[in-house]
Structures are given as structure tokens and as C-alpha cells.
Motif scaffolding. Structure first.
Motif, PDB file in Angstrom:
ATOM      1  N   HIS A  36       0.851  -1.215   0.000  1.00 18.96           N
ATOM      2  CA  HIS A  36       0.000   0.000   0.000  1.00 18.96           C
ATOM      3  C   HIS A  36       0.871   1.242   0.000  1.00 18.96           C
ATOM      4  O   HIS A  36       0.639   2.180  -0.769  1.00 18.96           O
ATOM      5  CB  HIS A  36      -0.903  -0.051   1.228  1.00 18.96           C
ATOM      6  N   HIS A  65       1.979   7.251   7.064  1.00  9.79           N
ATOM      7  CA  HIS A  65       0.606   7.558   7.510  1.00  9.79           C
ATOM      8  C   HIS A  65      -0.095   6.375   8.179  1.00  9.79           C
ATOM      9  O   HIS A  65      -0.935   6.576   9.050  1.00  9.79           O
ATOM     10  CB  HIS A  65      -0.234   8.116   6.353  1.00  9.79           C
ATOM     11  N   ASP A  66       0.245   5.151   7.764  1.00 12.98           N
ATOM     12  CA  ASP A  66      -0.386   3.965   8.381  1.00 12.98           C
ATOM     13  C   ASP A  66       0.594   3.194   9.257  1.00 12.98           C
ATOM     14  O   ASP A  66       0.270   2.100   9.730  1.00 12.98           O
ATOM     15  CB  ASP A  66      -0.935   3.031   7.291  1.00 12.98           C
ATOM     16  N   ASP A 129      -3.526   8.413  -1.077  1.00 12.23           N
ATOM     17  CA  ASP A 129      -4.033   7.321  -0.234  1.00 12.23           C
ATOM     18  C   ASP A 129      -5.388   6.841  -0.750  1.00 12.23           C
ATOM     19  O   ASP A 129      -5.611   5.644  -0.949  1.00 12.23           O
ATOM     20  CB  ASP A 129      -4.144   7.846   1.199  1.00 12.23           C
TER      21      ASP A 129
HETATM   22 FE   FE2 Z   1      -3.398   4.434   3.777  1.00  9.30          FE
END
Ligand code: FE2
Length: 167
Positions: A36, A65-66, A129
Motif C-alpha cells: 500500500h 501515515h499507516d 491514499d
Molecule cells: Fe493508507
């Protein structure tokens, strides 16, 4: 006006990759894992020349971000944890100044809130995203994207196809 949009320095260093591997608690190949991040980075770098976003922030957002997720569900605080992390490591590990750190932390903190209005670099991060929803079988909805660049049908088709093929 923030720092120059195009940087010659590569923001994702071997030291940063080592840090990401040590910090990430979920499956490396899961829906919020490295695949991702790679596609979000590619989405962001495709959008950046059209939006004039800061590519250093866009690339760092993709991998951070994740990163602090504790599960693959809602985990509503993971964006805030990522933002706090940005402030902790911006100097030494990320090599970015205060202005870029502020943009990156804001993008991380609010990326799950469905917002659309923000600095164009933040908007480009959020769109990068959201363009990767193909990995969970969802075609990105142009009404939920921030920038005209991301709403282009050729961009959505390209990103959606990449996400779908990752399944
Ligand atoms: Fe994400």
C-alpha cells in the motif's frame, strides 16, 4: 509558500526503511502494509507535477501515515500517532525542516477524517491514499478526492487498476 516542490534528495533512505520494518506492528504484506505504501507513493508522485505538491512530504506520507496502526480496522488514533512520530523523528531520521514536518504531521493526523480542504501538498497526500482503494475492491469516488488531478478519469483508472492487481 513552502519549500521547493522538487527535491533532489531521496527522502526514503535505507535507515528509514529499517526504522519502518522495526516499528510496523501489522502484516508487512497486509492491506495497510508496504505494498500500500509503495502504491500511495506512486500515486502521489504521479499527482505532484500536476498539483505542485512538495514531493518530499508526499513520499514520506506514503510510508508513515499507516505505520502506527494497531489493527487493520478503524483504529481512529493511528493518524495522530503518526503525526506525533513525525515530530519526534523529523530532524534526525526524516531530514526535514519545520515547515515540511508541519505539513506531513497535519496530513498524517487528519488523513482518516475524510477532509478535502487543506494545503495542496496535504491534499495530494490524501488523494494518493484514497486512490489506492482498489486493493479492497473499491473504485475511488471523484467526489471524495481533493484535487482536479486525482479526479481525472485516466488517473483513477490507472490507480484503481494497480490496487486491484495487488489483491
Ligand atoms: Fe493508507
Amino acid at each position: 509558500m513552502h519549500e521547493q516542490a522538487v527535491s533532489t534528495k531521496r527522502p526514503i533512505t535505507p535507515a528509514l526503511v529499517g526504522f519502518l520494518r522495526g516499528r510496523f506492528r501489522l502484516r508487512w504484506r497486509g492491506i495497510h502494509g508496504a505494498g500500500h505504501w509503495v502504491r500511495v507513493r506512486a500515486n502521489g508522485l504521479r499527482l505532484a507535477p500536476m498539483t505542485n505538491a512538495n514531493t518530499t512530504v508526499v513520499e514520506l506520507f506514503a510510508v508513515l501515515h499507516d505505520l502506527c496502526r494497531e489493527d487493520d480496522g478503524f483504529d481512529l488514533e493511528h493518524g495522530a500517532r503518526a503525526a506525533d512520530l513525525v515530530h519526534e523523528v523529523c530532524d534526525e531520521l526524516l531530514g526535514i525542516g519545520r515547515e515540511q514536518a508541519e505539513l506531513l504531521a497535519f496530513a498524517c493526523r487528519h488523513h482518516t477524517h475524510g477532509g478535502i480542504d487543506a494545503d495542496v501538498t496535504v491534499q495530494t497526500c490524501w488523494d494518493a491514499d484514497r486512490l489506492d482503494l482498489g486493493r479492497v475492491g473499491i473504485r475511488p469516488d471523484p467526489r471524495l478526492l481533493c484535487t482536479a488531478a486525482a479526479r481525472r478519469s485516466d488517473v483513477i483508472d490507472w490507480a484503481y487498476g494497480r490496487g486491484l492487481r495487488s489483491r
